[in-house]
Every structure is written in structure tokens, then in C-alpha cells.
Design a protein around this motif. Structure first.
Motif, PDB file in Angstrom:
ATOM      1  N   GLU A   1       0.842  -1.192   0.000  1.00 34.50           N
ATOM      2  CA  GLU A   1       0.000   0.000   0.000  1.00 34.50           C
ATOM      3  C   GLU A   1       0.878   1.243   0.000  1.00 34.50           C
ATOM      4  OE1 GLU A   1      -3.402   0.023   2.521  1.00 34.50           O
ATOM      5  OE2 GLU A   1      -3.401  -2.159   2.646  1.00 34.50           O
ATOM      6  N   ILE A   2       0.373   2.281  -0.667  1.00 36.79           N
ATOM      7  CA  ILE A   2       1.130   3.526  -0.795  1.00 36.79           C
ATOM      8  C   ILE A   2       0.337   4.699  -0.224  1.00 36.79           C
ATOM      9  CG2 ILE A   2       2.546   2.802  -2.751  1.00 36.79           C
ATOM     10  CD1 ILE A   2       0.428   4.239  -4.544  1.00 36.79           C
ATOM     11  N   ALA A   3       1.043   5.797   0.055  1.00 41.26           N
ATOM     12  CA  ALA A   3       0.416   6.984   0.645  1.00 41.26           C
ATOM     13  C   ALA A   3      -0.464   7.744  -0.346  1.00 41.26           C
ATOM     14  CB  ALA A   3       1.495   7.909   1.202  1.00 41.26           C
ATOM     15  N   LEU A   4      -0.244   7.576  -1.656  1.00 41.55           N
ATOM     16  CA  LEU A   4      -0.992   8.319  -2.681  1.00 41.55           C
ATOM     17  C   LEU A   4      -2.501   8.102  -2.635  1.00 41.55           C
ATOM     18  CD1 LEU A   4       1.098   7.820  -5.931  1.00 41.55           C
ATOM     19  CD2 LEU A   4       0.555   9.978  -4.834  1.00 41.55           C
ATOM     20  N   GLY A   5      -2.914   6.887  -2.337  1.00 47.75           N
ATOM     21  CA  GLY A   5      -4.336   6.592  -2.376  1.00 47.75           C
ATOM     22  C   GLY A   5      -4.605   5.106  -2.303  1.00 47.75           C
ATOM     23  N   ALA A   6      -5.859   4.780  -2.484  1.00 47.12           N
ATOM     24  CA  ALA A   6      -6.321   3.403  -2.307  1.00 47.12           C
ATOM     25  C   ALA A   6      -5.850   2.472  -3.413  1.00 47.12           C
ATOM     26  CB  ALA A   6      -7.848   3.388  -2.255  1.00 47.12           C
ATOM     27  N   SER A   7      -5.552   1.262  -3.012  1.00 43.05           N
ATOM     28  CA  SER A   7      -5.264   0.175  -3.949  1.00 43.05           C
ATOM     29  C   SER A   7      -6.572  -0.178  -4.657  1.00 43.05           C
ATOM     30  CB  SER A   7      -4.739  -1.011  -3.140  1.00 43.05           C
ATOM     31  OG  SER A   7      -5.107  -2.223  -3.706  1.00 43.05           O
ATOM     32  N   ILE A   8      -6.481  -0.760  -5.830  1.00 46.92           N
ATOM     33  CA  ILE A   8      -7.697  -1.194  -6.521  1.00 46.92           C
ATOM     34  C   ILE A   8      -8.300  -2.408  -5.832  1.00 46.92           C
ATOM     35  CG2 ILE A   8      -6.640  -2.673  -8.275  1.00 46.92           C
ATOM     36  CD1 ILE A   8      -8.823  -1.169 -10.179  1.00 46.92           C
ATOM     37  N   GLY A   9      -7.508  -3.101  -5.040  1.00 41.38           N
ATOM     38  CA  GLY A   9      -7.993  -4.240  -4.282  1.00 41.38           C
ATOM     39  C   GLY A   9      -7.600  -5.565  -4.901  1.00 41.38           C
TER      40      GLY A   9
END
Length: 185
Positions: free
Chosen positions: A131-139
Motif C-alpha cells: 500500500e502507498i500513501a498516494l491513495g487506495a489500492s484497486i484491491g
């Protein structure tokens, strides 16, 4: 003997399916017109998909078709926290994609299984599940009814000095009949 006769048709079916081949496409879809009555400008012959372009991919499953858009690519993405860090000598690269189900069947898959980054030396990298700070994973498990869409990041761990060239995406956990390919620079 009877068991081998039952297994033989299944093996033949699998072999024929595996031999049908996969098509790699880098032709972006035509973009919609800016206003009513205007035709979209024609794509140049041999145009290659780039960041922002959409490629419609078919599945091996009847009625399943997705529009896949590479929204953005980030060459050095910060980890979400101190527990999600790349291994020493590596960095995270993030590719944000949008999936839209334009078919008649529900999409139910793990997008990362069919996603790959390719560098300028033709080496391939698989999703890192970080996981990254930019935003949500697509899952890791996405379900899209016809007409639905989903947007999120896929994260890859690559050596720090790697120069990335392309992003590839395939439906059916990477076993679909078409591979979409976008240039990253």
C-alpha cells in the motif's frame, strides 16, 4: 481404463484452449467527441496507448468486456506506513487504473494477477501487493456488475535504477485472450 477415457476429453479441451493464443493490443479506443455533433479526431495509424488512454479488452468468458484506462503512473511512490516498504535497493512504482465493465456479465477477479510493468531492458515485474500513501489500492478482489467501474492503484517493487517502459493488463487473472499495453513515457 474408464477413468482415462473420461480425463482425455478434458485434457484435449484444455490443450486446445491453451493453444488459441493471446493478442497484445496497444491501440487506444477512440475518445468521445468534445461536444455534440463533432467527430473525434482520428487516431494516427499505429498510435500506441499512453497514460490517459483506454483500451477495451475482451475476456475468455462470454459477455465479459472491460474498458481499462491507465489514469496515471508514479515512478517513486511513498509507502503508506513503515511496515509497507520496498526491499533495500528497490522503490515502489504505482499505476492507477480505472476498470469499467461494458459487457453483460459480472467481472469478478483480482486485477493485480494480470498486471505487469516492463522496463527498457524488457524485464517484467509483477504486482507487489503493498500500500502507498498516494491513495487506495484497486484491491485484490474486485466485483463489477455491468455498467460499474472501479479506480485504484496497483503497486510494483522495482530496482531503483530501473527505467520503466510499458504497463500491460490482461483479464482472467492474466489468462485472457487479449493483453492491453500502454507506453509509460
Amino acid at each position: 481404463m474408464k477413468k482415462s477415457l473420461l480425463v482425455l476429453p478434458a485434457l484435449l479441451s484444455f490443450a486446445l484452449t491453451a493453444c488459441t493464443g493471446t493478442e497484445v493490443t496497444s491501440n487506444p479506443d477512440d475518445k468521445p467527441a468534445a461536444s455534440k455533433g463533432q467527430e473525434p479526431p482520428p487516431k494516427a495509424q499505429g498510435a500506441r496507448a499512453r497514460i490517459g488512454d483506454t483500451i477495451t479488452l475482451n475476456s475468455g468468458e462470454d459477455g465479459l468486456k472491460l474498458e481499462v484506462t491507465v489514469v496515471k503512473a508514479v515512478s517513486s511512490a511513498k509507502p503508506k506506513d513503515e511496515f509497507n516498504v520496498p526491499e533495500p535497493g528497490h522503490r515502489f512504482v504505482a499505476v492507477q487504473i480505472r476498470l469499467k465493465n461494458v459487457g453483460s456479465t459480472t467481472y469478478d477477479d483480482s486485477p493485480g494477477n494480470g498486471a505487469h510493468l516492463i522496463d527498457d531492458e524488457d524485464q517484467q515485474y509483477d504486482e507487489a501487493l503493498s500500500e502507498i500513501a498516494l491513495g487506495a489500492s484497486i484491491g485484490t478482489s474486485v466485483k463489477l456488475a455491468p455498467g460499474s467501474s472501479r479506480k485504484g492503484y496497483l503497486v510494483f517493487s522495482v530496482p531503483k535504477k530501473t527505467k520503466l517502459s510499458k504497463f500491460q493488463f490482461t483479464l482472467d487473472s492474466g489468462f485472457g485472450p487479449q493483453v492491453g499495453e500502454w507506453l509509460l513515457r
